[in-house]
Design a protein around this motif. Structure first.
Motif, PDB file in Angstrom:
ATOM      1  N   UNK A  95     -55.713  88.852  53.590  1.00 25.60           N
ATOM      2  CA  UNK A  95     -54.392  88.436  53.145  1.00 25.60           C
ATOM      3  C   UNK A  95     -53.398  88.571  54.292  1.00 25.60           C
ATOM      4  N   UNK A  96     -52.185  88.118  54.076  1.00 28.94           N
ATOM      5  CA  UNK A  96     -51.168  88.204  55.115  1.00 28.94           C
ATOM      6  C   UNK A  96     -51.364  87.144  56.177  1.00 28.94           C
ATOM      7  N   UNK A  97     -50.302  86.840  56.898  1.00 30.07           N
ATOM      8  CA  UNK A  97     -50.362  85.818  57.936  1.00 30.07           C
ATOM      9  C   UNK A  97     -50.775  86.420  59.260  1.00 30.07           C
ATOM     10  N   UNK A  98     -51.596  85.684  59.992  1.00 26.98           N
ATOM     11  CA  UNK A  98     -52.041  86.111  61.311  1.00 26.98           C
ATOM     12  C   UNK A  98     -52.520  84.893  62.086  1.00 26.98           C
ATOM     13  N   UNK A  99     -52.567  85.044  63.398  1.00 29.99           N
ATOM     14  CA  UNK A  99     -53.166  83.999  64.225  1.00 29.99           C
ATOM     15  C   UNK A  99     -54.677  84.048  64.036  1.00 29.99           C
ATOM     16  N   UNK A 100     -55.269  82.886  63.856  1.00 28.46           N
ATOM     17  CA  UNK A 100     -56.708  82.790  63.643  1.00 28.46           C
ATOM     18  C   UNK A 100     -57.286  81.851  64.697  1.00 28.46           C
ATOM     19  N   UNK A 101     -58.329  82.312  65.382  1.00 30.93           N
ATOM     20  CA  UNK A 101     -59.045  81.460  66.338  1.00 30.93           C
ATOM     21  C   UNK A 101     -59.949  80.530  65.544  1.00 30.93           C
ATOM     22  N   UNK A 102     -59.700  79.234  65.690  1.00 31.65           N
ATOM     23  CA  UNK A 102     -60.390  78.229  64.887  1.00 31.65           C
ATOM     24  C   UNK A 102     -61.273  77.381  65.785  1.00 31.65           C
ATOM     25  N   UNK A 103     -62.518  77.203  65.363  1.00 29.48           N
ATOM     26  CA  UNK A 103     -63.448  76.313  66.058  1.00 29.48           C
ATOM     27  C   UNK A 103     -63.354  74.926  65.433  1.00 29.48           C
ATOM     28  N   UNK A 104     -63.098  73.934  66.274  1.00 31.76           N
ATOM     29  CA  UNK A 104     -62.999  72.555  65.809  1.00 31.76           C
ATOM     30  C   UNK A 104     -64.412  71.965  65.793  1.00 31.76           C
ATOM     31  N   UNK A 105     -64.861  71.560  64.626  1.00 33.84           N
ATOM     32  CA  UNK A 105     -66.216  71.027  64.477  1.00 33.84           C
ATOM     33  C   UNK A 105     -66.251  69.503  64.524  1.00 33.84           C
ATOM     34  N   UNK A 106     -65.162  68.859  64.116  1.00 32.13           N
ATOM     35  CA  UNK A 106     -65.046  67.392  64.132  1.00 32.13           C
ATOM     36  C   UNK A 106     -63.782  67.043  64.908  1.00 32.13           C
ATOM     37  N   UNK A 107     -63.967  66.468  66.073  1.00 31.65           N
ATOM     38  CA  UNK A 107     -62.832  66.202  66.953  1.00 31.65           C
ATOM     39  C   UNK A 107     -62.247  64.812  66.721  1.00 31.65           C
ATOM     40  N   UNK A 108     -62.081  64.467  65.449  1.00 31.74           N
ATOM     41  CA  UNK A 108     -61.421  63.219  65.088  1.00 31.74           C
ATOM     42  C   UNK A 108     -60.488  63.523  63.920  1.00 31.74           C
ATOM     43  N   UNK A 109     -59.931  62.500  63.310  1.00 31.80           N
ATOM     44  CA  UNK A 109     -59.002  62.751  62.208  1.00 31.80           C
ATOM     45  C   UNK A 109     -57.816  63.572  62.679  1.00 31.80           C
ATOM     46  N   UNK A 110     -57.465  64.601  61.929  1.00 25.58           N
ATOM     47  CA  UNK A 110     -56.298  65.404  62.284  1.00 25.58           C
ATOM     48  C   UNK A 110     -56.524  66.261  63.524  1.00 25.58           C
ATOM     49  N   UNK A 111     -57.768  66.447  63.927  1.00 24.06           N
ATOM     50  CA  UNK A 111     -58.066  67.259  65.114  1.00 24.06           C
ATOM     51  C   UNK A 111     -58.352  66.414  66.350  1.00 24.06           C
ATOM     52  N   UNK A 112     -58.073  65.133  66.284  1.00 22.36           N
ATOM     53  CA  UNK A 112     -58.305  64.221  67.407  1.00 22.36           C
ATOM     54  C   UNK A 112     -57.544  64.691  68.648  1.00 22.36           C
ATOM     55  N   UNK A 113     -58.229  64.677  69.785  1.00 22.94           N
ATOM     56  CA  UNK A 113     -57.591  65.034  71.046  1.00 22.94           C
ATOM     57  C   UNK A 113     -57.503  66.519  71.317  1.00 22.94           C
ATOM     58  N   UNK A 114     -57.938  67.358  70.387  1.00 21.71           N
ATOM     59  CA  UNK A 114     -57.921  68.801  70.614  1.00 21.71           C
ATOM     60  C   UNK A 114     -59.232  69.229  71.252  1.00 21.71           C
ATOM     61  N   UNK A 115     -59.241  70.402  71.829  1.00 27.77           N
ATOM     62  CA  UNK A 115     -60.454  70.933  72.443  1.00 27.77           C
ATOM     63  C   UNK A 115     -61.406  71.499  71.400  1.00 27.77           C
ATOM     64  N   UNK A 116     -62.311  72.357  71.871  1.00 29.09           N
ATOM     65  CA  UNK A 116     -63.299  72.971  70.983  1.00 29.09           C
ATOM     66  C   UNK A 116     -62.691  74.031  70.070  1.00 29.09           C
ATOM     67  N   UNK A 117     -61.562  74.598  70.500  1.00 26.06           N
ATOM     68  CA  UNK A 117     -60.930  75.680  69.729  1.00 26.06           C
ATOM     69  C   UNK A 117     -59.425  75.493  69.721  1.00 26.06           C
ATOM     70  N   UNK A 118     -58.806  76.070  68.708  1.00 26.82           N
ATOM     71  CA  UNK A 118     -57.349  76.128  68.637  1.00 26.82           C
ATOM     72  C   UNK A 118     -56.978  77.414  67.911  1.00 26.82           C
TER      73      UNK A 118
END
Length: 185
Positions: A95-118
């Motif tokens: 619970x609670x808000x925090x920064x989360x390291x996210x792995x991008x699995x599909x680099x299209x759609x809303x994640x187009x142009x992003x790297x492997x992680x955000x």
């Protein structure tokens, strides 16, 4: 025109401001707006905001099922999409808000142009635990297996984190990508 459906989240007005700042006409509406009134606004896309309670999302499930425009669910909006279309939402372990390291699995759609992680600023008090039929996981993390999802054929996207806040460094790009998907639809 992008319509932002207000689910009473603390960052909802930041979605409106972020879109305005990148030159996108948008309108914030209550989640109780009747589907007919929403259609009268002739939206090119709809964003379902975050919020505190999946039981208080007004007409969101009807909007998800009945509107034929690109759709982006943010946090609670992501969860409502899953639940409305047959997925499952459970209480999370973080619970609670925090920064989360996210792995991008599909680099299209809303994640187009992003790297492997955000990094996304997110709460995991509740989270999608099972995808609805026709969806795939687009992003994941150590905190949550389904940080992002997308329908495989329709322009429906969900993200657990909040792209509209400054703590999400690629957030504006995610919103720009959604706007571009709306223009192309």
């Amino acid at each position: 025109m992008i319509i932002i459906v207000n689910n009473h989240g603390q960052f909802t007005h930041l979605i409106h401001r972020s879109l305005r700042d990148i030159g996108v006409e948008n309108k914030l509406v209550p989640n109780t707006i009747p589907i007919g009134e929403l259609l009268d606004l002739n939206p090119s896309g709809v964003i379902l905001s975050g919020g505190p309670d999946i039981e208080k999302t007004g007409n969101c499930k009807e909007i998800i099922r009945d509107l034929d425009v690109p759709l982006l669910g943010i946090c609670l909006g992501h969860q409502v999409i899953a639940e409305a279309l047959g997925g499952e939402v459970v209480s999370g372990n973080s619970g609670g808000y925090a920064e989360v390291d996210v792995e991008i699995l599909k680099k299209d759609g809303i994640f187009s142009g992003l790297g492997d992680k955000t990094v996304l600023w997110a709460s995991h008090s509740d989270e999608v635990s099972k995808l609805p039929a026709g969806f795939e996981v687009t992003a994941s993390s150590d905190v949550c297996d389904i940080e992002g999802m997308a329908h495989t054929k329709k322009p429906i996207y969900g993200v657990q984190g909040h792209p509209e806040v400054a703590h999400s460094p690629d957030g504006i790009q995610i919103l720009k990508n959604f706007v571009e998907l709306c223009r192309d639809y």
